[in-house]
Design a protein around this motif. Structure first.
Motif, PDB file in Angstrom:
ATOM      1  N   THR A 110       0.019  -8.027  -3.519  1.00 25.42           N
ATOM      2  CA  THR A 110       0.174  -7.364  -4.814  1.00 25.42           C
ATOM      3  C   THR A 110      -0.918  -6.313  -4.936  1.00 25.42           C
ATOM      4  O   THR A 110      -2.098  -6.610  -4.712  1.00 25.42           O
ATOM      5  N   MET A 111      -0.520  -5.080  -5.293  1.00 25.76           N
ATOM      6  CA  MET A 111      -1.474  -3.996  -5.495  1.00 25.76           C
ATOM      7  C   MET A 111      -1.137  -3.270  -6.787  1.00 25.76           C
ATOM      8  O   MET A 111       0.030  -3.119  -7.141  1.00 25.76           O
ATOM      9  N   GLU A 158       2.203  -3.028 -11.243  1.00 31.46           N
ATOM     10  CA  GLU A 158       1.821  -3.535  -9.927  1.00 31.46           C
ATOM     11  C   GLU A 158       2.996  -3.419  -8.968  1.00 31.46           C
ATOM     12  O   GLU A 158       4.143  -3.307  -9.376  1.00 31.46           O
ATOM     13  N   VAL A 159       2.670  -3.456  -7.708  1.00 28.10           N
ATOM     14  CA  VAL A 159       3.679  -3.497  -6.650  1.00 28.10           C
ATOM     15  C   VAL A 159       3.546  -4.844  -5.955  1.00 28.10           C
ATOM     16  O   VAL A 159       2.453  -5.259  -5.571  1.00 28.10           O
ATOM     17  N   HIS A 160       4.661  -5.545  -5.826  1.00 27.71           N
ATOM     18  CA  HIS A 160       4.701  -6.833  -5.133  1.00 27.71           C
ATOM     19  C   HIS A 160       5.501  -6.645  -3.847  1.00 27.71           C
ATOM     20  O   HIS A 160       6.643  -6.195  -3.893  1.00 27.71           O
ATOM     21  N   ALA A 161       4.897  -6.990  -2.722  1.00 30.80           N
ATOM     22  CA  ALA A 161       5.580  -6.884  -1.430  1.00 30.80           C
ATOM     23  C   ALA A 161       5.582  -8.248  -0.759  1.00 30.80           C
ATOM     24  O   ALA A 161       4.597  -8.992  -0.828  1.00 30.80           O
ATOM     25  N   THR A 162       6.690  -8.569  -0.121  1.00 34.80           N
ATOM     26  CA  THR A 162       6.848  -9.832   0.585  1.00 34.80           C
ATOM     27  C   THR A 162       7.344  -9.547   1.996  1.00 34.80           C
ATOM     28  O   THR A 162       8.261  -8.755   2.182  1.00 34.80           O
ATOM     29  N   ALA A 163       6.735 -10.191   2.974  1.00 35.70           N
ATOM     30  CA  ALA A 163       7.164 -10.059   4.371  1.00 35.70           C
ATOM     31  C   ALA A 163       7.413 -11.455   4.936  1.00 35.70           C
ATOM     32  O   ALA A 163       6.597 -12.364   4.749  1.00 35.70           O
ATOM     33  N   THR A 164       8.534 -11.608   5.612  1.00 39.43           N
ATOM     34  CA  THR A 164       8.896 -12.876   6.246  1.00 39.43           C
ATOM     35  C   THR A 164       9.128 -12.634   7.729  1.00 39.43           C
ATOM     36  O   THR A 164       9.900 -11.761   8.105  1.00 39.43           O
ATOM     37  N   ARG A 184       0.834  -1.213   0.000  1.00 39.57           N
ATOM     38  CA  ARG A 184       0.000   0.000   0.000  1.00 39.57           C
ATOM     39  C   ARG A 184       0.864   1.256   0.000  1.00 39.57           C
ATOM     40  O   ARG A 184       0.607   2.206  -0.726  1.00 39.57           O
ATOM     41  N   THR A 185       1.923   1.270   0.789  1.00 42.09           N
ATOM     42  CA  THR A 185       2.807   2.434   0.848  1.00 42.09           C
ATOM     43  C   THR A 185       3.571   2.594  -0.461  1.00 42.09           C
ATOM     44  O   THR A 185       3.795   3.723  -0.913  1.00 42.09           O
ATOM     45  N   ALA A 186       3.943   1.499  -1.089  1.00 39.60           N
ATOM     46  CA  ALA A 186       4.693   1.577  -2.345  1.00 39.60           C
ATOM     47  C   ALA A 186       3.841   2.123  -3.484  1.00 39.60           C
ATOM     48  O   ALA A 186       4.375   2.635  -4.467  1.00 39.60           O
ATOM     49  N   THR A 187       2.505   2.033  -3.378  1.00 41.61           N
ATOM     50  CA  THR A 187       1.651   2.567  -4.435  1.00 41.61           C
ATOM     51  C   THR A 187       1.495   4.081  -4.343  1.00 41.61           C
ATOM     52  O   THR A 187       1.011   4.705  -5.284  1.00 41.61           O
ATOM     53  N   LEU A 188       1.892   4.684  -3.246  1.00 39.49           N
ATOM     54  CA  LEU A 188       1.783   6.143  -3.091  1.00 39.49           C
ATOM     55  C   LEU A 188       2.876   6.846  -3.891  1.00 39.49           C
ATOM     56  O   LEU A 188       3.940   6.288  -4.141  1.00 39.49           O
ATOM     57  N   ASP A 189       2.617   8.093  -4.257  1.00 38.14           N
ATOM     58  CA  ASP A 189       3.639   8.903  -4.904  1.00 38.14           C
ATOM     59  C   ASP A 189       4.764   9.166  -3.922  1.00 38.14           C
ATOM     60  O   ASP A 189       4.563   9.185  -2.708  1.00 38.14           O
ATOM     61  N   GLU A 190       5.962   9.387  -4.442  1.00 31.65           N
ATOM     62  CA  GLU A 190       7.130   9.656  -3.590  1.00 31.65           C
ATOM     63  C   GLU A 190       6.864  10.838  -2.655  1.00 31.65           C
ATOM     64  O   GLU A 190       7.292  10.844  -1.511  1.00 31.65           O
TER      65      GLU A 190
END
Length: 141
Positions: free
Chosen positions: A128-129, A102-108, A63-69
């Motif tokens: 993925t968003m 799309e933005v793909h984020a992974t958390a471990t 969600r944060t990665a989809t925001l503008d810088e």
């Protein structure tokens, strides 16, 4: 009735001396199995909680990665770690990448282990968003 001796009709049965403590000894023999089952149930709960925390971190990072810088106060990795609880987010590994609109984020997240001789286990979740539309009205490639 084995192990009892009746004295007279209507009175309580008298237990013979050689049967005293038998139930206590049987319970003590079964107690380690009960404790192992209880630890396994708590371990399962910790694993479920770690999986849930990994999913929360991945969604927050995406969600944060989809925001503008300019709109971001923190980066996607920091946002993913901040969305998790203290122990889960402290050692979590969060990654975010863009590609294909799309933005793909992974958390471990590492699952804490209570059972002796097992682990370490890790829970990994991805999110993925879609990236927002370009200012000109077209969507990102």
């Amino acid at each position: 009735m084995r192990g009892t001796v009746r004295t007279r009709r209507g009175s309580r049965p008298r237990v013979r001396r050689d049967d005293r403590g038998q139930i206590s000894i049987e319970f003590l023999g079964f107690l380690p199995i009960l404790l192992l089952i209880a630890l396994a149930v708590v371990q399962l709960g910790l694993a479920a909680y770690a999986v849930q925390q990994a999913g929360t971190g991945a969604r927050a990072a995406a969600r944060t990665a989809t925001l503008d810088e300019a709109d971001r106060k923190i980066g996607p990795v920091a946002a993913g770690k901040a969305a998790m609880s203290g122990w889960a987010g402290a050692d979590a590994v969060v990654e975010a990448s863009e590609g294909g609109g799309e933005v793909h984020a992974t958390a471990t997240v590492e699952i804490p282990t209570l059972l002796p001789g097992v682990g370490p286990w890790h829970a990994t979740r991805t999110a993925t968003m879609a990236l927002p539309a370009e200012p000109g009205g077209t969507t990102a490639p």
